[in-house]
Design an enzyme around this catalytic site. Structure first.
Site, PDB file in Angstrom:
ATOM      1  N   LYS A 154       0.839  -1.199   0.000  1.00 30.27           N
ATOM      2  CA  LYS A 154       0.000   0.000   0.000  1.00 30.27           C
ATOM      3  C   LYS A 154       0.876   1.251   0.000  1.00 30.27           C
ATOM      4  CE  LYS A 154      -1.801   2.707   3.060  1.00 30.27           C
ATOM      5  NZ  LYS A 154      -1.852   3.955   2.285  1.00 30.27           N
ATOM      6  N   GLU A 229       9.623   0.865  10.908  1.00 26.18           N
ATOM      7  CA  GLU A 229      10.616   1.938  10.714  1.00 26.18           C
ATOM      8  C   GLU A 229       9.875   3.243  10.990  1.00 26.18           C
ATOM      9  OE1 GLU A 229      13.681   1.424  10.326  1.00 26.18           O
ATOM     10  OE2 GLU A 229      13.902  -0.516   9.328  1.00 26.18           O
ATOM     11  N   CYS A 263      13.296  10.449   7.959  1.00 23.95           N
ATOM     12  CA  CYS A 263      13.329   9.930   9.332  1.00 23.95           C
ATOM     13  C   CYS A 263      14.738  10.010   9.902  1.00 23.95           C
ATOM     14  CB  CYS A 263      12.780   8.516   9.384  1.00 23.95           C
ATOM     15  SG  CYS A 263      13.402   7.479   8.080  1.00 23.95           S
ATOM     16  N   GLU A 356       9.508  15.120  16.394  1.00 22.39           N
ATOM     17  CA  GLU A 356       9.969  15.082  15.013  1.00 22.39           C
ATOM     18  C   GLU A 356       9.192  16.130  14.217  1.00 22.39           C
ATOM     19  OE1 GLU A 356       9.001  11.513  12.685  1.00 22.39           O
ATOM     20  OE2 GLU A 356      11.040  11.615  11.908  1.00 22.39           O
TER      21      GLU A 356
HETATM   22  P1  NAP Z   1       1.530   7.863   8.809  1.00 19.40           P
HETATM   23  O1  NAP Z   1       0.174   8.358   9.096  1.00 19.40           O
HETATM   24  O2  NAP Z   1       2.201   7.011   9.807  1.00 19.40           O
HETATM   25  O3  NAP Z   1       1.428   7.093   7.398  1.00 19.40           O
HETATM   26  C1  NAP Z   1       2.364   6.153   6.910  1.00 19.40           C
HETATM   27  C2  NAP Z   1       1.618   5.079   6.126  1.00 19.40           C
HETATM   28  O4  NAP Z   1       0.735   4.374   6.999  1.00 19.40           O
HETATM   29  C3  NAP Z   1       0.745   5.635   5.004  1.00 19.40           C
HETATM   30  O5  NAP Z   1       0.734   4.716   3.930  1.00 19.40           O
HETATM   31  C4  NAP Z   1      -0.606   5.688   5.668  1.00 19.40           C
HETATM   32  O6  NAP Z   1      -1.659   5.651   4.765  1.00 19.40           O
HETATM   33  C5  NAP Z   1      -0.582   4.438   6.507  1.00 19.40           C
HETATM   34  N1  NAP Z   1      -1.520   4.463   7.638  1.00 19.40           N
HETATM   35  C6  NAP Z   1      -2.036   5.546   8.272  1.00 19.40           C
HETATM   36  N2  NAP Z   1      -2.875   5.153   9.244  1.00 19.40           N
HETATM   37  C7  NAP Z   1      -2.901   3.796   9.228  1.00 19.40           C
HETATM   38  C8  NAP Z   1      -3.581   2.813   9.987  1.00 19.40           C
HETATM   39  N3  NAP Z   1      -4.395   3.140  10.990  1.00 19.40           N
HETATM   40  N4  NAP Z   1      -3.379   1.510   9.685  1.00 19.40           N
HETATM   41  C9  NAP Z   1      -2.532   1.154   8.694  1.00 19.40           C
HETATM   42  N5  NAP Z   1      -1.872   2.045   7.940  1.00 19.40           N
HETATM   43  C10 NAP Z   1      -2.039   3.357   8.198  1.00 19.40           C
HETATM   44  O7  NAP Z   1       2.485   9.016   8.478  1.00 19.40           O
HETATM   45  P2  NAP Z   1       2.063  10.411   7.801  1.00 19.40           P
HETATM   46  O8  NAP Z   1       0.731  10.860   8.255  1.00 19.40           O
HETATM   47  O9  NAP Z   1       2.262  10.235   6.362  1.00 19.40           O
HETATM   48  O10 NAP Z   1       3.186  11.335   8.392  1.00 19.40           O
HETATM   49  C11 NAP Z   1       3.050  11.853   9.704  1.00 19.40           C
HETATM   50  C12 NAP Z   1       4.372  11.832  10.419  1.00 19.40           C
HETATM   51  O11 NAP Z   1       4.936  10.522  10.405  1.00 19.40           O
HETATM   52  C13 NAP Z   1       5.463  12.658   9.787  1.00 19.40           C
HETATM   53  O12 NAP Z   1       5.323  13.999  10.031  1.00 19.40           O
HETATM   54  C14 NAP Z   1       6.677  12.020  10.415  1.00 19.40           C
HETATM   55  O13 NAP Z   1       6.852  12.476  11.723  1.00 19.40           O
HETATM   56  C15 NAP Z   1       6.334  10.583  10.439  1.00 19.40           C
HETATM   57  N6  NAP Z   1       6.867   9.845   9.273  1.00 19.40           N
HETATM   58  C16 NAP Z   1       7.980   9.106   9.415  1.00 19.40           C
HETATM   59  C17 NAP Z   1       8.468   8.408   8.323  1.00 19.40           C
HETATM   60  C18 NAP Z   1       9.685   7.589   8.402  1.00 19.40           C
HETATM   61  O14 NAP Z   1      10.320   7.334   7.382  1.00 19.40           O
HETATM   62  N7  NAP Z   1      10.063   7.090   9.555  1.00 19.40           N
HETATM   63  C19 NAP Z   1       7.837   8.477   7.114  1.00 19.40           C
HETATM   64  C20 NAP Z   1       6.677   9.232   6.993  1.00 19.40           C
HETATM   65  C21 NAP Z   1       6.197   9.886   8.094  1.00 19.40           C
HETATM   66  P3  NAP Z   1      -2.292   6.987   4.112  1.00 19.40           P
HETATM   67  O15 NAP Z   1      -1.404   8.114   4.423  1.00 19.40           O
HETATM   68  O16 NAP Z   1      -2.327   6.650   2.677  1.00 19.40           O
HETATM   69  O17 NAP Z   1      -3.637   7.113   4.700  1.00 19.40           O
END
Ligand code: NAP
Ligand code: MG
Length: 452
Positions: A154, A229, A263, A356
């Site tokens: 996904k 991660e 990250c 973060e």
């Molecule tokens: P996120 O909400 O954790 O999303 C990451 C992935 O998980 C996306 O594909 C998202 O889908 C999916 N997801 C969201 N809620 C889920 C659930 N309840 N069950 C299963 N999958 C789910 O991250 P974000 O909203 O994109 O970013 C928010 C913060 O996360 C950033 O500001 C940063 O702090 C952190 N982040 C960290 C990394 C890293 O590499 N460690 C990467 C991205 C973000 P959809 O978005 O398609 O709904």
């Protein structure tokens, strides 16, 4: 099925619309992955390897196209996007060396022979964030496929285009239908289904620590395997004996690369007090020199943030009373721009030091000695990455051993090589990706004793 618009963050133009899978569509994809499993795992190791090599070659032939898609969909600079597509190719070539090397072991026992097998898990569900859509997808699917698993992946809703293209290239390379499926959809729908569906035997999640905890809790219901991660708040530690010019010149790229949406971003710079003022003097022109603008321009070093909502989130970290040392530049007009920003938090509990930001904001803090540097670096729930600048070899090793983080670099800011292990301590994650053992994370070890 509903559709969602895909937006260019540098222009706010709608690029296309992508269909979002619902529960039924996710279940259908998982059923196809189950059905494709037996033939894929039964393939001779050398044949699986050959298909992965062909997949790598398809990616290589499509590199400019993939990179262009990422420039438009994620606002990545063209230089970075080319590296990312090349990384997918390289991860696939690396993974192509794995099938014949899953050799297990023969362990001496009395009255028989004891051997171990590395068996595939079955269906692996990979959930990818928007910050590095291509590499993060490949770090999961390369080794997972090599080990004989089938994959449902996904992409993030904001950035599905390169993943969809990689799915097409896999088919073009000759991977059978159902072996690697890209399933765009909402996290709470498709991602959640990977967690709850009993046929998905492992979830690989990259994203926020908050969602990662929910995934881990959800997987517990089935004792489902999980790799996480998550976020980071990594420290770039600059000692007085370091090459200060180089430390200052490179520090912006250690945090502002990908507009800080990394990250591994070194979002805290810890500087030894005796050289603190000099370091800031050197840092200012380095930050001013970061070229922020059109990501398609070959000379651009930093593009926009991913979305309007994310820019609001980043901007909210910098409050009216935040001490700003200096900022770089950013275009005005359409696009989700935010300038590189250097802040000097006065309170150790400031959110800018503990949370973060995931944007181009870096906090600079002074420390007295080695012990305080280590204490500050570890004063976080995260533990992903970090850098240590010193010309004292003993100190470099002492501090590397003392900082609680999975990926450190001395006198550089490099974090990720596909042939070295990557992952976090503490709340930055669970498990490791890449490196020599990458395929083992996608297998069960089976022990068999044969009586003689
Ligand atoms: P996120 O909400 O954790 O999303 C990451 C992935 O998980 C996306 O594909 C998202 O889908 C999916 N997801 C969201 N809620 C889920 C659930 N309840 N069950 C299963 N999958 C789910 O991250 P974000 O909203 O994109 O970013 C928010 C913060 O996360 C950033 O500001 C940063 O702090 C952190 N982040 C960290 C990394 C890293 O590499 N460690 C990467 C991205 C973000 P959809 O978005 O398609 O709904
Ligand atoms: Mg989210």
């Amino acid at each position: 099925m509903t559709t969602a618009p895909v937006i260019d963050p540098a222009t706010e133009a709608v690029l296309t619309h992508v269909e979002l899978a619902d529960d039924a569509a996710a279940d259908a994809a998982i059923a196809r992955a189950v059905a494709a499993g037996p033939a894929w795992r039964a393939l001779a190791p050398g044949d699986r390897a050959r298909l992965l090599r062909r997949f790598a070659e398809e990616v290589d032939a499509d590199l400019e196209h993939l990179a262009g898609l990422e420039v438009r969909n994620a606002g990545h600079t063209i230089g970075n996007a080319r590296w990312e597509a090349g990384n997918v190719r390289d991860v696939l070539h690396f993974a192509a060396g794995m099938p014949e090397r899953l050799s297990g072991s023969q362990i001496p026992v009395a009255d028989g022979v004891n051997i171990t097998f590395q068996e595939p898990l079955g269906v692996v569900g990979i959930i990818v964030p928007w910050n590095f859509p291509m590499p993060i997808a490949a770090w999961g699917f390369g080794p997972a496929l090599a080990a004989g698993n089938t994959v449902v992946l996904k992409p993030a809703e904001l950035t599905p285009l390169t993943a969809l293209r990689l799915g097409e290239l896999a088919l073009r390379a000759g991977l059978p239908e159902g072996v690697l499926q890209i399933v765009p959809g909402r996290g709470a729908v498709v991602g959640q289904r990977f967690v709850t569906h009993p046929a998905v035997r492992k979830v690989v999640f990259t994203g926020s620590t908050g969602v990662g905890k929910q995934i881990m809790a959800g997987c517990a219901a089935q004792v489902k395997r999980v790799t996480l991660e998550l976020g980071g708040k990594s420290a770039n530690i600059v000692f007085a004996d370091a090459d200060l010019e180089r430390a200052a010149a490179t520090a912006p790229y250690g945090v502002f690369d990908n507009a800080g949406q990394d990250c591994c971003a070194r979002s805290r710079i810890l500087v030894q007090r005796g050289v603190f003022d000099r370091f800031l003097e050197l840092l200012e022109p380095a930050v001013a020199g970061v070229r922020v603008g059109d990501p398609a321009d070959e000379s651009t070093e930093m593009g926009p943030l991913i979305s309007a909502a994310h820019r609001d989130r980043v901007a909210a970290f910098v409050e009216p009373d935040t001490r700003i040392a200096f900022t770089g530049t950013a275009p005005s007009g359409p696009g989700f721009w935010y300038p590189p920003t250097v802040v000097l938090p006065q309170d150790p509990r400031d959110r800018l030091l503990t949370e973060e930001v995931f944007g181009p904001v870096v906090a600079v803090v002074a420390f007295e000695d080695e012990a305080e540097a280590i204490a500050l670096a570890n004063a976080t729930d995260y533990g992903l990455s970090g850098s240590i600048w010193t010309n004292d070899l003993g100190r470099a090793l002492r501090v590397s051993r003392a900082v609680e983080a999975g990926n450190l670099s001395v006198n550089s800011h490099s974090s990720v090589r596909y042939w070295t292990p990557f992952g976090g301590y503490k709340q930055s994650g669970l498990g490791r990706e890449l490196g020599p053992d990458a395929a083992l994370a996608f297998t069960e070890t089976k022990n068999v004793f044969l009586a003689t």
